[in-house]
Design a protein around this motif. Structure first.
Motif, PDB file in Angstrom:
ATOM      1  N   ILE A 196       0.861  -1.185   0.000  1.00  7.63           N
ATOM      2  CA  ILE A 196       0.000   0.000   0.000  1.00  7.63           C
ATOM      3  C   ILE A 196       0.894   1.231   0.000  1.00  7.63           C
ATOM      4  N   ALA A 197       0.636   2.150  -0.938  1.00  5.67           N
ATOM      5  CA  ALA A 197       1.409   3.390  -1.074  1.00  5.67           C
ATOM      6  C   ALA A 197       1.015   4.375   0.028  1.00  5.67           C
ATOM      7  N   PRO A 198       1.814   5.440   0.211  1.00  7.23           N
ATOM      8  CA  PRO A 198       1.502   6.444   1.231  1.00  7.23           C
ATOM      9  C   PRO A 198       0.120   7.087   1.059  1.00  7.23           C
ATOM     10  N   ASP A 199      -0.362   7.152  -0.195  1.00  8.28           N
ATOM     11  CA  ASP A 199      -1.674   7.763  -0.424  1.00  8.28           C
ATOM     12  C   ASP A 199      -2.819   6.764  -0.269  1.00  8.28           C
ATOM     13  N   GLY A 200      -2.519   5.516   0.127  1.00  8.26           N
ATOM     14  CA  GLY A 200      -3.546   4.508   0.357  1.00  8.26           C
ATOM     15  C   GLY A 200      -3.859   3.641  -0.857  1.00  8.26           C
ATOM     16  N   SER A 201      -3.242   3.932  -1.990  1.00  9.82           N
ATOM     17  CA  SER A 201      -3.511   3.131  -3.190  1.00  9.82           C
ATOM     18  C   SER A 201      -2.670   1.855  -3.182  1.00  9.82           C
ATOM     19  N   SER A 202      -3.154   0.880  -3.918  1.00  4.19           N
ATOM     20  CA  SER A 202      -2.451  -0.391  -4.040  1.00  4.19           C
ATOM     21  C   SER A 202      -1.257  -0.231  -4.985  1.00  4.19           C
ATOM     22  N   VAL A 203      -0.131  -0.850  -4.650  1.00  2.00           N
ATOM     23  CA  VAL A 203       1.088  -0.761  -5.453  1.00  2.00           C
ATOM     24  C   VAL A 203       1.210  -2.029  -6.298  1.00  2.00           C
ATOM     25  N   PRO A 204       1.389  -1.877  -7.618  1.00  3.37           N
ATOM     26  CA  PRO A 204       1.553  -3.082  -8.448  1.00  3.37           C
ATOM     27  C   PRO A 204       2.925  -3.746  -8.210  1.00  3.37           C
ATOM     28  N   ASP A 205       2.959  -5.045  -8.441  1.00  5.30           N
ATOM     29  CA  ASP A 205       4.220  -5.795  -8.316  1.00  5.30           C
ATOM     30  C   ASP A 205       5.152  -5.363  -9.442  1.00  5.30           C
ATOM     31  N   ALA A 206       6.342  -4.893  -9.087  1.00  6.72           N
ATOM     32  CA  ALA A 206       7.312  -4.396 -10.072  1.00  6.72           C
ATOM     33  C   ALA A 206       8.388  -5.436 -10.397  1.00  6.72           C
ATOM     34  N   SER A 207       8.126  -6.696 -10.065  1.00  2.92           N
ATOM     35  CA  SER A 207       9.102  -7.749 -10.367  1.00  2.92           C
ATOM     36  C   SER A 207       9.276  -7.861 -11.870  1.00  2.92           C
ATOM     37  N   ASN A 208      10.522  -7.987 -12.301  1.00  2.69           N
ATOM     38  CA  ASN A 208      10.793  -8.132 -13.731  1.00  2.69           C
ATOM     39  C   ASN A 208      11.385  -9.503 -14.029  1.00  2.69           C
ATOM     40  N   GLY A 209      10.965 -10.492 -13.292  1.00  2.00           N
ATOM     41  CA  GLY A 209      11.466 -11.857 -13.469  1.00  2.00           C
ATOM     42  C   GLY A 209      11.743 -12.485 -12.120  1.00  2.00           C
ATOM     43  N   GLU A 210      11.936 -13.784 -12.158  1.00  2.00           N
ATOM     44  CA  GLU A 210      12.197 -14.505 -10.919  1.00  2.00           C
ATOM     45  C   GLU A 210      13.650 -14.354 -10.504  1.00  2.00           C
ATOM     46  N   GLN A 211      13.854 -14.244  -9.209  1.00  2.00           N
ATOM     47  CA  GLN A 211      15.205 -14.238  -8.651  1.00  2.00           C
ATOM     48  C   GLN A 211      15.207 -15.126  -7.426  1.00  2.00           C
ATOM     49  N   THR A 212      16.268 -15.877  -7.281  1.00  2.00           N
ATOM     50  CA  THR A 212      16.454 -16.748  -6.129  1.00  2.00           C
ATOM     51  C   THR A 212      17.803 -16.434  -5.515  1.00  2.00           C
ATOM     52  N   VAL A 213      17.844 -16.427  -4.196  1.00  2.00           N
ATOM     53  CA  VAL A 213      19.060 -16.104  -3.461  1.00  2.00           C
ATOM     54  C   VAL A 213      19.321 -17.204  -2.445  1.00  2.00           C
ATOM     55  N   SER A 214      20.558 -17.659  -2.371  1.00  2.00           N
ATOM     56  CA  SER A 214      20.953 -18.623  -1.342  1.00  2.00           C
ATOM     57  C   SER A 214      22.076 -18.016  -0.536  1.00  2.00           C
ATOM     58  N   TRP A 215      21.956 -18.119   0.773  1.00  5.06           N
ATOM     59  CA  TRP A 215      23.009 -17.649   1.660  1.00  5.06           C
ATOM     60  C   TRP A 215      23.037 -18.585   2.858  1.00  5.06           C
ATOM     61  N   GLY A 216      24.157 -19.227   3.062  1.00  7.92           N
ATOM     62  CA  GLY A 216      24.242 -20.216   4.141  1.00  7.92           C
ATOM     63  C   GLY A 216      23.311 -21.376   3.837  1.00  7.92           C
ATOM     64  N   ASN A 217      22.462 -21.704   4.795  1.00  4.73           N
ATOM     65  CA  ASN A 217      21.503 -22.801   4.612  1.00  4.73           C
ATOM     66  C   ASN A 217      20.153 -22.314   4.126  1.00  4.73           C
ATOM     67  N   ASP A 218      19.999 -21.018   3.920  1.00  2.00           N
ATOM     68  CA  ASP A 218      18.708 -20.443   3.544  1.00  2.00           C
ATOM     69  C   ASP A 218      18.657 -20.111   2.066  1.00  2.00           C
ATOM     70  N   SER A 219      17.495 -20.353   1.465  1.00  2.81           N
ATOM     71  CA  SER A 219      17.249 -19.973   0.068  1.00  2.81           C
ATOM     72  C   SER A 219      15.955 -19.190   0.023  1.00  2.81           C
ATOM     73  N   TYR A 220      15.999 -18.058  -0.649  1.00  3.89           N
ATOM     74  CA  TYR A 220      14.835 -17.191  -0.757  1.00  3.89           C
ATOM     75  C   TYR A 220      14.518 -16.929  -2.220  1.00  3.89           C
ATOM     76  N   GLU A 221      13.229 -16.700  -2.487  1.00  2.88           N
ATOM     77  CA  GLU A 221      12.812 -16.282  -3.820  1.00  2.88           C
ATOM     78  C   GLU A 221      12.010 -14.995  -3.678  1.00  2.88           C
ATOM     79  N   ARG A 222      12.147 -14.152  -4.690  1.00  4.73           N
ATOM     80  CA  ARG A 222      11.452 -12.859  -4.631  1.00  4.73           C
ATOM     81  C   ARG A 222       9.956 -13.085  -4.856  1.00  4.73           C
ATOM     82  N   ALA A 223       9.156 -12.551  -3.933  1.00  3.90           N
ATOM     83  CA  ALA A 223       7.708 -12.697  -4.019  1.00  3.90           C
ATOM     84  C   ALA A 223       7.034 -11.411  -4.499  1.00  3.90           C
ATOM     85  N   PHE A 224       7.668 -10.259  -4.236  1.00  2.00           N
ATOM     86  CA  PHE A 224       7.045  -8.981  -4.583  1.00  2.00           C
ATOM     87  C   PHE A 224       8.120  -7.901  -4.624  1.00  2.00           C
TER      88      PHE A 224
END
Length: 179
Positions: free
Chosen positions: A93-121
């Motif tokens: 939600i933006a400062p003016d109360g409007s919904s913010v669209p997802d600005a992802s431009n593709g999938e990204q995955t990150v691994s660090w140590g034993n953890d792996s994350y993927e971009r959700a938004f």
């Protein structure tokens, strides 16, 4: 009795002269392969230094459950990352109360140590202020991964394979010529 003269003594000459089988000379293919491998290692290092700090920040960030508020200036961005394999829906939600669209431009995955994350938004701020980000699963906030760093490191990896091949061929040719 017939007598034949011995073959003439061949004087050492310049490489490439007829009759010259000189085994000397520089192993240029071997040297070129070594230079290519060194250049590729430099590119891999540069790419790593461009991408690793961002990956470390994501891997070491504290997980958020529910929602959080983050202050962004106009043109800044942040990403919500969830554990890899977790299906999560996120919104902002933006400062003016409007919904913010997802600005992802593709999938990204990150691994660090034993953890792996993927971009959700991904949130790109169109105006300065506080943005509320919420996800249906625990998430961490962090920057996107440097595409330039990934490309430089990947190019270094490809160049390393080519350089290693040239290095091996150069070594074999140099050893064969020495015999």
């Amino acid at each position: 009795m017939s007598y034949s003269a011995p073959p003439p003594y061949e004087q050492p000459g310049q490489p490439g002269q007829s009759g010259n089988t000189s085994k000397g000379g520089k192993p240029w293919l071997l040297i070129s392969g070594g230079i290519i491998v060194l250049l590729s290692l430099v590119l891999c290092g540069i790419g790593g230094f461009m991408a690793v700090p961002q990956m470390q920040d994501i891997g070491e960030a504290e997980q958020i459950t529910g929602s959080t508020t983050v202050t962004l200036g106009e043109g800044e961005s942040t990403n919500a990352w969830v554990e890899e394999g977790t299906y999560a829906t996120c919104s902002a939600i933006a400062p003016d109360g409007s919904s913010v669209p997802d600005a992802s431009n593709g999938e990204q995955t990150v691994s660090w140590g034993n953890d792996s994350y993927e971009r959700a938004f991904a949130v790109e701020a169109e105006q300065s202020g506080e943005y509320t980000i919420s996800c249906s699963a625990p998430f961490v906030l962090g920057d996107g991964i440097s595409t330039g760093g990934i490309l430089v490191a990947s190019g270094g990896g490809v160049l390393c394979c080519i350089g290693f091949l040239v290095l091996v061929i150069g070594l074999v040719l140099w050893l064969v010529r020495r015999k």
